[in-house]
Scaffold this active site. Sequence first.
Site, PDB file in Angstrom:
ATOM      1  N   ARG A 241      -1.286  -3.728   8.877  1.00 47.28           N
ATOM      2  CA  ARG A 241       0.061  -4.279   9.063  1.00 47.28           C
ATOM      3  C   ARG A 241       0.117  -5.058  10.363  1.00 47.28           C
ATOM      4  NH1 ARG A 241       1.162  -3.640   4.622  1.00 47.28           N
ATOM      5  NH2 ARG A 241       2.946  -2.621   3.648  1.00 47.28           N
ATOM      6  N   GLU A 270       4.804 -12.235  10.166  1.00 43.23           N
ATOM      7  CA  GLU A 270       4.284 -13.056   9.074  1.00 43.23           C
ATOM      8  C   GLU A 270       5.410 -13.424   8.111  1.00 43.23           C
ATOM      9  OE1 GLU A 270       1.367 -10.075   7.727  1.00 43.23           O
ATOM     10  OE2 GLU A 270       2.577  -9.834   5.901  1.00 43.23           O
ATOM     11  N   HIS A 288      -2.303 -11.950   4.015  1.00 45.19           N
ATOM     12  CA  HIS A 288      -1.870 -10.646   3.477  1.00 45.19           C
ATOM     13  C   HIS A 288      -2.230 -10.506   1.986  1.00 45.19           C
ATOM     14  CE1 HIS A 288       1.121  -7.161   4.271  1.00 45.19           C
ATOM     15  NE2 HIS A 288       0.199  -6.801   3.407  1.00 45.19           N
TER      16      HIS A 288
HETATM   17  C1  DGY Z   1       0.471  -2.496   0.886  1.00 51.73           C
HETATM   18  O1  DGY Z   1       0.507  -2.044  -0.264  1.00 51.73           O
HETATM   19  O2  DGY Z   1       1.017  -1.919   1.823  1.00 51.73           O
HETATM   20  C2  DGY Z   1      -0.285  -3.740   1.095  1.00 51.73           C
HETATM   21  O3  DGY Z   1      -0.103  -4.252   2.357  1.00 51.73           O
HETATM   22  C3  DGY Z   1       0.047  -4.762   0.033  1.00 51.73           C
HETATM   23  O4  DGY Z   1      -0.957  -5.696   0.016  1.00 51.73           O
END
Ligand code: DGY
Length: 328
Positions: A241, A270, A288
């Site tokens: 993240r 982002e 992402h």
């Molecule tokens: C999640 O599921 O948290 C991922 O970041 C999605 O790609």
Amino acid sequence: MSEAMPKVLVTREVFDETLEYLRAHCDVDANQEDVALTPDALVRRIADKDGLICSLTDRIDAPLIDAAPRLKVVANIAVGYNNLDVAACTARGIMATNTPGVLDDSTADLAWTLMLGAARRVTEVERYIRQGDWKGWRLQQWLGTDVHHATLGVVGMGRIGQAIARRAKGFDMRVVYHNRKRVAESIERDLNATFMSLEALLREADFVVLQVPYSPETHHLIGQAELATMKRTAVLINSTRGGVVDDAALIEALKRGTIRAAGLDVFENEPALNPGFLELDNVVLTPHVGSSTEDTRRAMAMTAAKNAVAALAGGTPPNLINPEAKNK
Ligand code: DGY
């Protein structure tokens, strides 16, 4: 459509089979145009809904929840759920769910893509070829760094962290890890992974891969001081993240050669990433897409749909984040 069916809002485009499944159980308000709903539109459309299926780009906070007096379940199409105010959901007795498990391997593959890409400078050399600059082979051309036999440091040894570590066996790597809690001895043995403090890991690892969830505790877990602790030859990978890394500090470290390179799938704020990244060659950037394979994204959407339907049928959804909500 039966009046008795629960009403569900799906905030972003999902797959046809997801909608088909939902329509068999619910009265569905879908947004297949896939343009993110404005906060006002979200408030308007959630007002009469029993269930919400949302994506990690939707901020589900207390005011929004207050605008939905009938809401019983919020099903996030993601394993990470820092976009949900879980405490607010729990206080209202709303079940919150995520999609663990189905994306572990795809996300681990992407972390490895970034590791290998940054180590062997794949995006840099690809740009060089596309620009027509390749005039011939040279011994000292585009020297990268070896992944095999290097030390992999995994920060966050949950399911995805373990999947990343498991892949290191094929590269004859030494694996060290840091986690809030040490994992079971059997897992350590299976992965041949050694637990250590974050500081020791940063000092020892050639590749540092971050796989912790984002929370106030992990905000800027890697900043200027941590980057300075890493080896000058080290590579940092963030596929978890944005916000776990202080992006401005990372840009500075990559510029100054404090570390060798980085591979990033996630960013602070982002999709408006810090433009400093675009000026650097020693960073591999992806938008992402950690879980973005056809099978995995289909599985994530269906998992969220099944969580929502189970909750609306009065059951316990398989991936309930806040069991306390059920006792409200
Ligand atoms: C999640 O599921 O948290 C991922 O970041 C999605 O790609």
